[in-house]
Design an enzyme around this catalytic site. Sequence first.
Site, PDB file in Angstrom:
ATOM      1  N   SER A 134     -11.443   9.907  -0.026  1.00 36.21           N
ATOM      2  CA  SER A 134     -11.645   8.712   0.795  1.00 36.21           C
ATOM      3  C   SER A 134     -12.913   8.855   1.622  1.00 36.21           C
ATOM      4  O   SER A 134     -13.345   9.964   1.959  1.00 36.21           O
ATOM      5  CB  SER A 134     -10.441   8.473   1.703  1.00 36.21           C
ATOM      6  OG  SER A 134      -9.268   8.245   0.951  1.00 36.21           O
ATOM      7  N   GLU A 154       0.818  -1.216   0.000  1.00 34.27           N
ATOM      8  CA  GLU A 154       0.000   0.000   0.000  1.00 34.27           C
ATOM      9  C   GLU A 154       0.856   1.272   0.000  1.00 34.27           C
ATOM     10  O   GLU A 154       0.370   2.358   0.329  1.00 34.27           O
ATOM     11  CB  GLU A 154      -0.929  -0.023   1.211  1.00 34.27           C
ATOM     12  CG  GLU A 154      -1.921  -1.182   1.187  1.00 34.27           C
ATOM     13  CD  GLU A 154      -2.736  -1.277   2.459  1.00 34.27           C
ATOM     14  OE1 GLU A 154      -3.661  -0.464   2.635  1.00 34.27           O
ATOM     15  OE2 GLU A 154      -2.446  -2.165   3.288  1.00 34.27           O
ATOM     16  N   ARG A 181     -24.720 -11.272   1.649  1.00 39.49           N
ATOM     17  CA  ARG A 181     -25.671 -10.554   0.818  1.00 39.49           C
ATOM     18  C   ARG A 181     -26.212  -9.374   1.605  1.00 39.49           C
ATOM     19  O   ARG A 181     -26.794  -9.548   2.671  1.00 39.49           O
ATOM     20  CB  ARG A 181     -26.827 -11.454   0.384  1.00 39.49           C
ATOM     21  CG  ARG A 181     -26.572 -12.248  -0.887  1.00 39.49           C
ATOM     22  CD  ARG A 181     -25.589 -13.369  -0.663  1.00 39.49           C
ATOM     23  NE  ARG A 181     -25.356 -14.142  -1.879  1.00 39.49           N
ATOM     24  CZ  ARG A 181     -24.553 -15.187  -1.953  1.00 39.49           C
ATOM     25  NH1 ARG A 181     -23.893 -15.592  -0.877  1.00 39.49           N
ATOM     26  NH2 ARG A 181     -24.373 -15.818  -3.087  1.00 39.49           N
ATOM     27  N   SER A 233      -6.629  -1.782   1.706  1.00 39.25           N
ATOM     28  CA  SER A 233      -6.875  -1.131   0.417  1.00 39.25           C
ATOM     29  C   SER A 233      -7.366  -2.116  -0.640  1.00 39.25           C
ATOM     30  O   SER A 233      -7.199  -1.893  -1.833  1.00 39.25           O
ATOM     31  CB  SER A 233      -5.615  -0.414  -0.094  1.00 39.25           C
ATOM     32  OG  SER A 233      -5.253   0.632   0.780  1.00 39.25           O
ATOM     33  N   ALA A 267     -16.952 -16.011   3.586  1.00 37.61           N
ATOM     34  CA  ALA A 267     -18.191 -16.250   2.849  1.00 37.61           C
ATOM     35  C   ALA A 267     -18.741 -14.914   2.367  1.00 37.61           C
ATOM     36  O   ALA A 267     -18.579 -13.881   3.029  1.00 37.61           O
ATOM     37  CB  ALA A 267     -19.203 -16.952   3.752  1.00 37.61           C
ATOM     38  N   ALA A 268     -19.364 -14.917   1.203  1.00 35.05           N
ATOM     39  CA  ALA A 268     -20.000 -13.703   0.688  1.00 35.05           C
ATOM     40  C   ALA A 268     -21.249 -13.407   1.511  1.00 35.05           C
ATOM     41  O   ALA A 268     -22.043 -14.306   1.807  1.00 35.05           O
ATOM     42  CB  ALA A 268     -20.370 -13.886  -0.781  1.00 35.05           C
TER      43      ALA A 268
END
EC number: 6.3.2.4
Length: 389
Positions: free
Chosen positions: A357, A33, A255, A221, A252-253
């Site tokens: 930012s 970064e 939602r 980042s 895990a994604a």
Amino acid sequence: MSTENLPQSPEQSPEQPPRKPRVAVVFGGRSSEHGISVVTAGAVLAAIDRTKYDVLPIGITRDGRWALTADEPERMAITERRTPDVEELAESTEGGVLLPVDPANREVVYSEPGSVPKALGEVDVVFPVLHGPYGEDGTLQGLLELSGVPYVGSGVLASAVGQDKEYMKAVFASYGLKVGPYVVIRPREWEQDRSGAREKIVDFAGEHGWPLFVKPARAGSSIGITKVDDLAGLDEAIEEARRHDPKILVEAALRGREIECGVLEFEDGPRASAPAEIPPPSEHAYYDFEAKYIDSTPGVVPAPLTPEETAEIQRLAVAAFDAASCEGLVRADFFLTEDDEFVINEINTMPGFTPISMYPQMWQASGVSYPELVDRLVQAALRRSTGLR
């Protein structure tokens, strides 16, 4: 290099007013970064009140050299989709800046091979705008503690916890904050038994489903993160994450909506900002590095939440700040799930701090301008002592 143009150690006669506090803005560093840290430093240098503070810019090169750099914020911007580098800003290719190691002496020295070391004067506070390992992870904070120099932001423990996503999640869970499902693959697991490590992730996917997010455990980042839709892309994603950190995290994604909230230390304690929402970027699979910094995918500030939801995420952001024993500032990132529940994803103890930012934008929406934000962080650091507190 001639030392004629270097900052001089201020001399004060009895007739002169007290000198202004000197702030060393330290940036760059050895992590992936590096470039974003330089961009952040440019924004801080442009905003800091020069009538109130003396400023000393110090860049750390990618190989770890502490360099005296030009105080030229305009050269620290992203140009042609490319981030700047400390080596381009350094006054010399060989000279180095040395911090004191004696708590009774805060004088910074500049040294070049074959030249007499030059005193640059005392430093009253360090503003470390480094991101990632070797700067945001407690290592620099430990050096400053040993040197007895106050600094902006969290201390050694909070910085380390905030950098390592595995232990961050463990701390949050122990304080009753809800975290999403994840599994950790340590260096030894991947190096000694790849099939076993792979099976561990496949079992995790069998329980929580695809896609998965494979990321370095100690990076930020959105660098090194891959969204993996099936088993075919798993090994490549692991190797990409391991380019930045030998320990990886697989999540895990979730939602739901991405919601962020800033925390800032005021005189009476930490307060939370107006939250922001990060909409799904139209040209990216998720909110990755390019979406954040190159294409500048805009967030929505304030986030379109109900008053009750806003109050809850502000409460949780401060709770996360306190759980990790943070100081100064934090950006807390959440998911608002389809079940209307806030799940904390991570905190950043030194979040992205460019004017675009989200952290400065959230405080701007809360009535705190960018220059005031910088000033409040410096003042908070000056109020604190180093050591146990």
